[in-house]
Design a protein around this motif. Structure first.
Motif, PDB file in Angstrom:
ATOM      1  N   PRO A   1       6.904  -4.077  -8.651  1.00 22.54           N
ATOM      2  CA  PRO A   1       5.989  -3.773  -9.209  1.00 22.54           C
ATOM      3  C   PRO A   1       6.651  -2.517 -10.200  1.00 22.54           C
ATOM      4  O   PRO A   1       6.572  -1.819 -10.311  1.00 22.54           O
ATOM      5  N   ASN A   2       5.938  -2.427 -11.925  1.00 21.00           N
ATOM      6  CA  ASN A   2       5.510  -1.474 -12.835  1.00 21.00           C
ATOM      7  C   ASN A   2       4.442  -0.338 -11.992  1.00 21.00           C
ATOM      8  O   ASN A   2       3.155  -1.241 -11.938  1.00 21.00           O
ATOM      9  N   ILE A   3       5.049   0.585 -12.207  1.00 20.98           N
ATOM     10  CA  ILE A   3       4.081   2.338 -11.413  1.00 20.98           C
ATOM     11  C   ILE A   3       3.311   2.635 -12.448  1.00 20.98           C
ATOM     12  O   ILE A   3       4.014   3.410 -12.601  1.00 20.98           O
ATOM     13  N   ARG A   4       1.920   2.205 -13.028  1.00 20.23           N
ATOM     14  CA  ARG A   4       1.973   2.866 -14.553  1.00 20.23           C
ATOM     15  C   ARG A   4       1.201   3.833 -13.589  1.00 20.23           C
ATOM     16  O   ARG A   4       0.592   4.596 -14.392  1.00 20.23           O
ATOM     17  N   ASN A   5      -0.007   3.210 -12.573  1.00 18.18           N
ATOM     18  CA  ASN A   5      -1.048   4.152 -12.316  1.00 18.18           C
ATOM     19  C   ASN A   5      -1.372   5.147 -11.289  1.00 18.18           C
ATOM     20  O   ASN A   5      -1.254   4.041  -9.848  1.00 18.18           O
ATOM     21  N   THR A   6      -0.165   5.624 -12.005  1.00 13.00           N
ATOM     22  CA  THR A   6       0.573   6.815 -10.122  1.00 13.00           C
ATOM     23  C   THR A   6      -0.871   6.825  -9.106  1.00 13.00           C
ATOM     24  O   THR A   6      -0.592   7.690  -8.112  1.00 13.00           O
ATOM     25  N   GLU A   7      -1.678   7.276  -9.340  1.00 12.38           N
ATOM     26  CA  GLU A   7      -3.112   8.491  -9.293  1.00 12.38           C
ATOM     27  C   GLU A   7      -3.262   7.228  -8.152  1.00 12.38           C
ATOM     28  O   GLU A   7      -4.043   7.015  -6.767  1.00 12.38           O
ATOM     29  N   GLY A   8      -3.996   6.120  -8.752  1.00 12.61           N
ATOM     30  CA  GLY A   8      -3.990   4.854  -7.423  1.00 12.61           C
ATOM     31  C   GLY A   8      -2.537   4.415  -6.504  1.00 12.61           C
ATOM     32  O   GLY A   8      -3.604   4.344  -5.218  1.00 12.61           O
ATOM     33  N   TRP A   9      -1.743   4.563  -6.949  1.00 12.69           N
ATOM     34  CA  TRP A   9      -0.721   4.052  -5.859  1.00 12.69           C
ATOM     35  C   TRP A   9      -0.522   5.544  -4.876  1.00 12.69           C
ATOM     36  O   TRP A   9      -0.871   5.142  -3.594  1.00 12.69           O
ATOM     37  N   ALA A  10      -1.070   6.865  -5.035  1.00 12.83           N
ATOM     38  CA  ALA A  10      -0.642   8.090  -4.252  1.00 12.83           C
ATOM     39  C   ALA A  10      -1.901   7.880  -3.261  1.00 12.83           C
ATOM     40  O   ALA A  10      -2.153   7.795  -2.142  1.00 12.83           O
ATOM     41  N   ALA A  11      -2.892   7.624  -3.976  1.00 13.26           N
ATOM     42  CA  ALA A  11      -4.817   7.411  -3.477  1.00 13.26           C
ATOM     43  C   ALA A  11      -4.113   6.461  -1.845  1.00 13.26           C
ATOM     44  O   ALA A  11      -4.643   6.194  -0.552  1.00 13.26           O
ATOM     45  N   ALA A  12      -3.962   5.118  -2.176  1.00  9.95           N
ATOM     46  CA  ALA A  12      -3.239   3.806  -1.845  1.00  9.95           C
ATOM     47  C   ALA A  12      -2.227   4.675  -0.480  1.00  9.95           C
ATOM     48  O   ALA A  12      -2.904   4.346   0.779  1.00  9.95           O
ATOM     49  N   LEU A  13      -1.266   5.242  -1.153  1.00  2.69           N
ATOM     50  CA  LEU A  13       0.065   5.298  -0.156  1.00  2.69           C
ATOM     51  C   LEU A  13      -0.874   6.426   1.101  1.00  2.69           C
ATOM     52  O   LEU A  13      -0.952   6.815   2.312  1.00  2.69           O
ATOM     53  N   ALA A  14      -1.668   7.360   0.266  1.00  2.95           N
ATOM     54  CA  ALA A  14      -2.124   8.489   1.420  1.00  2.95           C
ATOM     55  C   ALA A  14      -3.172   8.073   1.809  1.00  2.95           C
ATOM     56  O   ALA A  14      -3.410   8.272   3.350  1.00  2.95           O
ATOM     57  N   TYR A  15      -4.285   7.444   1.453  1.00  3.12           N
ATOM     58  CA  TYR A  15      -4.881   6.333   2.179  1.00  3.12           C
ATOM     59  C   TYR A  15      -4.791   5.390   3.677  1.00  3.12           C
ATOM     60  O   TYR A  15      -4.730   5.975   4.925  1.00  3.12           O
ATOM     61  N   LEU A  16      -3.275   4.552   3.642  1.00  6.15           N
ATOM     62  CA  LEU A  16      -3.069   4.485   5.157  1.00  6.15           C
ATOM     63  C   LEU A  16      -1.603   5.608   5.237  1.00  6.15           C
ATOM     64  O   LEU A  16      -2.072   5.391   6.670  1.00  6.15           O
ATOM     65  N   VAL A  17      -1.397   6.810   5.157  1.00  6.89           N
ATOM     66  CA  VAL A  17      -1.618   6.894   6.200  1.00  6.89           C
ATOM     67  C   VAL A  17      -1.818   8.346   7.144  1.00  6.89           C
ATOM     68  O   VAL A  17      -1.986   8.176   8.397  1.00  6.89           O
ATOM     69  N   ALA A  18      -3.193   8.183   6.146  1.00  2.00           N
ATOM     70  CA  ALA A  18      -4.118   9.181   7.379  1.00  2.00           C
ATOM     71  C   ALA A  18      -4.567   8.330   8.214  1.00  2.00           C
ATOM     72  O   ALA A  18      -4.933   8.753   9.765  1.00  2.00           O
TER      73      ALA A  18
ATOM     74  N   ALA B   1      -2.984  -1.103  -1.525  1.00  2.00           N
ATOM     75  CA  ALA B   1      -2.890  -0.811  -0.076  1.00  2.00           C
ATOM     76  C   ALA B   1      -2.805  -1.955   0.416  1.00  2.00           C
ATOM     77  O   ALA B   1      -1.919  -2.054   1.539  1.00  2.00           O
ATOM     78  N   ARG B   2      -2.843  -2.392  -0.102  1.00  2.00           N
ATOM     79  CA  ARG B   2      -2.744  -4.053   0.780  1.00  2.00           C
ATOM     80  C   ARG B   2      -1.402  -4.201   0.249  1.00  2.00           C
ATOM     81  O   ARG B   2      -0.647  -5.197   1.220  1.00  2.00           O
ATOM     82  N   GLN B   3      -1.306  -3.799  -1.074  1.00  2.00           N
ATOM     83  CA  GLN B   3       0.347  -4.607  -1.430  1.00  2.00           C
ATOM     84  C   GLN B   3       1.210  -4.120  -0.235  1.00  2.00           C
ATOM     85  O   GLN B   3       2.179  -4.321  -0.350  1.00  2.00           O
ATOM     86  N   ILE B   4       0.911  -2.596  -0.454  1.00  2.00           N
ATOM     87  CA  ILE B   4       2.337  -1.620   0.180  1.00  2.00           C
ATOM     88  C   ILE B   4       1.984  -2.188   1.871  1.00  2.00           C
ATOM     89  O   ILE B   4       3.040  -2.947   2.461  1.00  2.00           O
ATOM     90  N   HIS B   5       0.597  -2.325   2.471  1.00  2.00           N
ATOM     91  CA  HIS B   5       0.952  -3.116   3.680  1.00  2.00           C
ATOM     92  C   HIS B   5       1.191  -4.225   3.882  1.00  2.00           C
ATOM     93  O   HIS B   5       2.340  -4.688   5.229  1.00  2.00           O
ATOM     94  N   ASN B   6       0.855  -5.469   3.503  1.00  2.00           N
ATOM     95  CA  ASN B   6       1.848  -6.342   3.312  1.00  2.00           C
ATOM     96  C   ASN B   6       3.325  -6.071   2.970  1.00  2.00           C
ATOM     97  O   ASN B   6       4.017  -7.540   4.528  1.00  2.00           O
ATOM     98  N   VAL B   7       3.590  -5.578   2.668  1.00  2.00           N
ATOM     99  CA  VAL B   7       4.977  -5.968   2.836  1.00  2.00           C
ATOM    100  C   VAL B   7       5.736  -5.392   3.914  1.00  2.00           C
ATOM    101  O   VAL B   7       6.722  -5.355   4.244  1.00  2.00           O
ATOM    102  N   CYS B   8       5.494  -3.595   3.814  1.00  2.00           N
ATOM    103  CA  CYS B   8       5.836  -2.826   5.762  1.00  2.00           C
ATOM    104  C   CYS B   8       4.855  -3.457   6.958  1.00  2.00           C
ATOM    105  O   CYS B   8       6.010  -2.546   7.493  1.00  2.00           O
TER     106      CYS B   8
END
Length: 577
Positions: free
Chosen positions: A509-526, A553-560
């Protein structure tokens, strides 16, 4: 002159013949083919008259004089080259030593040979010179005078670099050759091999500059001139290529290594008639005629110039010398099919391996065999790298997928270089980036399994070649203030993010909201690291809404990680908003 209708000649109807050095060279070569040495010498002298500043013409004349036994006259020509035409042609000292030895003037032969060893930077006749020195020691009944062998400087390292090139380990060869050239700037053989290594890696501009350095020091360097002609052809500079090719086409090298270089170069440049003549000359030399690849080269030149019966003969000889190889049978089969179908001539590569498509068919019996063959066979590795640079888009994509299976340092370097190449389709660069990430992820997982408690080592060499927004997500996620002293934090971020991108390709997908994706990524790793964190906390740290963190976060989780975790502490979606 032509005859007119009444049988008399018209003096005005004259077809002019352009007298050039090339014209007389061609006549000389024809005379040599008929063993008419007097005529050959006459025509070579005329070539010298027309191009007195061309040392090649003088060398041709010296060679004929030596062949006919006029060693004194041959040495006079060679001395004239060194004193008046091109002092850098140090190989003339070696030729003079041979002439003196044939005249049994062993003191002068020794003197010329020592001068050659002290002055020649390339060592192209080093083995022959050492053999001659042993003969002179015997004839003079004393040890040879001590001499400094210029070409031996850096020779051990150079031989190792050559081995790396032959093994297809181009990046390692470049590193070693760059060190040699830095320490020995006049070591031209190392510079030539460095240029080839750059070329095999696709670094064409750097390769061309390196050849320029060679020819600046020695304008008549045959290896450098041959390499430069190939580089001109690659970049489409036909004017400079043809100018250089005209000079090379009238060159008759003394040394068989030079004959081989010139033959292969002419083949690559499409001058198959000239290549065929040089390859046939090599087959008369005992030091070369036991090599099956030489018979393939000769067969290729024969086939490419329409001599199919000769080509068949040479491929059959290659098959006898190399009965385990599939290459001669493949081309023999191609000849048979061509004859049955009455089709035009087949275009044969001078490389002693199957064409790329056929090679993949041969190797794709299973992935394990492909990986093993490609790691062990430098010719196969080289063909993959070559296809990555020069194949059509479908072939390049196939190569990228194949290289991902091999997954060693040379492959990584080749893919990184590919990413720097302008003009490549974006989808191919995406595939290369993700192949690199898969390789990096697989290597990291192996390391973690074997060294579970060892602190992770940051490895971001691939990241500069990601799309900027992909990299920005990872950089922002790594700035999370909650990571504390956890040594695996950043590595886990890299693993999860690269895993998500790889699985989504080519539908990222187009990664426009980089802060939102970064927050989701940090949340999942935490969550994976057992931290007590909420969507609200992650959102506050990155200045986004909790619903944005939840959605990404749900998008990343559902794929990985589509399956629920057995431990709720690591499950990212047990929390409700």
């Amino acid at each position: 002159m032509s005859e007119n209708h009444n049988g008399s000649y018209d003096p005005h109807n004259v077809i002019p013949i352009e007298m050039t050095a090339n014209f007389f060279f061609d006549r000389a070569v024809r005379a040599l083919d008929r063993y008419q040495y007097d005529k050959a010498l006459k025509y070579f002298r005329k070539a010298v008259e027309y191009e007195p500043d061309n040392p090649v013409n003088h060398c041709n004349m010296a060679g004929i004089l030596s062949e006919t036994g006029d060693y004194t006259a041959s040495n006079e020509v060679l001395r004239h080259i060194l004193e008046q035409v091109d002092p850098s042609m140090t190989e003339c000292y070696f030729y003079m030593a041979n002439n003196y030895a044939n005249m049994e003037q062993y003191e002068k032969a020794e003197e010329a040979l020592i001068t050659y060893l002290e002055e020649d930077p390339n060592g192209q006749f080093l083995d022959e010179a050492e053999e001659m020195m042993e003969l002179l020691q015997h004839e003079l009944s004393r040890p040879a005078k001590p001499s400094r062998i210029k070409s031996r400087e850096g020779m051990v390292e150079h031989e190792r670099a050559r081995e790396l090139l032959e093994e297809g380990k181009f990046a390692q060869a470049v590193k070693l050759l760059e060190e040699i050239v830095s320490e020995h700037p006049d070591f031209l053989a190392a510079r030539n091999n460095l240029a080839l290594a750059y070329y095999y890696m696709g670094r064409f501009d750097t390769a061309k500059r390196t050849i320029g350095d060679v020819l600046e020091q020695e304008p008549g360097n045959l290896h450098g001139l041959c390499n430069l002609a190939i580089f001109y052809q690659h970049e489409g500079n036909t004017q400079m290529r043809d100018k250089l090719m005209d000079m090379l086409s009238v060159t008759v090298p003394f040394h068989m290594e030079h004959v081989f270089k010139l033959a292969t170069t002419m083949g690559i440049l499409g001058q198959h008639e000239i290549a065929y003549r040089h390859f046939r000359r090599l087959l008369t030399d005992e030091g070369f005629n036991g090599d099956p690849s030489l018979y393939h080269y000769t067969a290729a030149a024969a086939s490419n110039s329409g001599r199919y019966e000769a080509a068949e003969k040479y491929w059959r000889q290659a098959a006898k010398l190399d009965p385990e190889s599939v290459i001669p049978p493949f081309y023999l089969m191609q000849l048979q099919q061509m004859r049955k179908m009455g089709s035009d001539q087949i275009k044969v590569s001078y490389h002693y391996h199957l064409p790329f498509d056929e090679q993949l068919k041969h190797l794709e019996l299973d992935g394990e065999r492909l990986t093993q063959e490609a790691r062990q066979n430098p010719l196969i590795r080289s063909s993959f790298f070559w296809a990555l640079r020069h194949g059509d888009p479908q072939t390049k994509l196939q190569v990228i997928r194949t290289l991902e299976l091999i997954a060693d340092e040379e492959v990584r370097h080749a893919l990184l270089s590919f990413l720097q190449e302008p003009g490549e389709p974006p989808e191919l660069k995406h595939a290369a980036r993700l192949a690199l990430q898969q390789m990096e992820t697989a290597a990291s997982r192996l390391q973690e399994r074997s060294e579970e408690r060892e602190p992770a080592v940051r490895s971001r060499e691939v990241l500069p070649d990601w799309l900027p927004e992909w990299k920005e997500v990872l950089v922002k996620a790594a700035e999370n203030k909650e990571k504390g002293t956890d040594p695996y934090w950043e590595k886990e971020l890299e693993h999860l993010w690269s895993d998500y991108l790889s699985r989504q390709y080519p539908n990222i997908p187009n990664i426009r909201n980089t802060e939102g994706w970064a927050a989701a990524l940090a949340y999942l790793v935490a969550k994976r690291r057992g931290r007590a964190v909420t969507y609200q906390q992650a959102a506050a740290q990155y200045g986004v809404s909790p619903s944005t963190v939840s959605r990404y976060a749900r998008q990343i989780h559902n794929v990985c990680d589509p399956e629920p975790s057995s431990d709720d502490r690591f499950h990212p979606f047990t929390e409700k908003i």
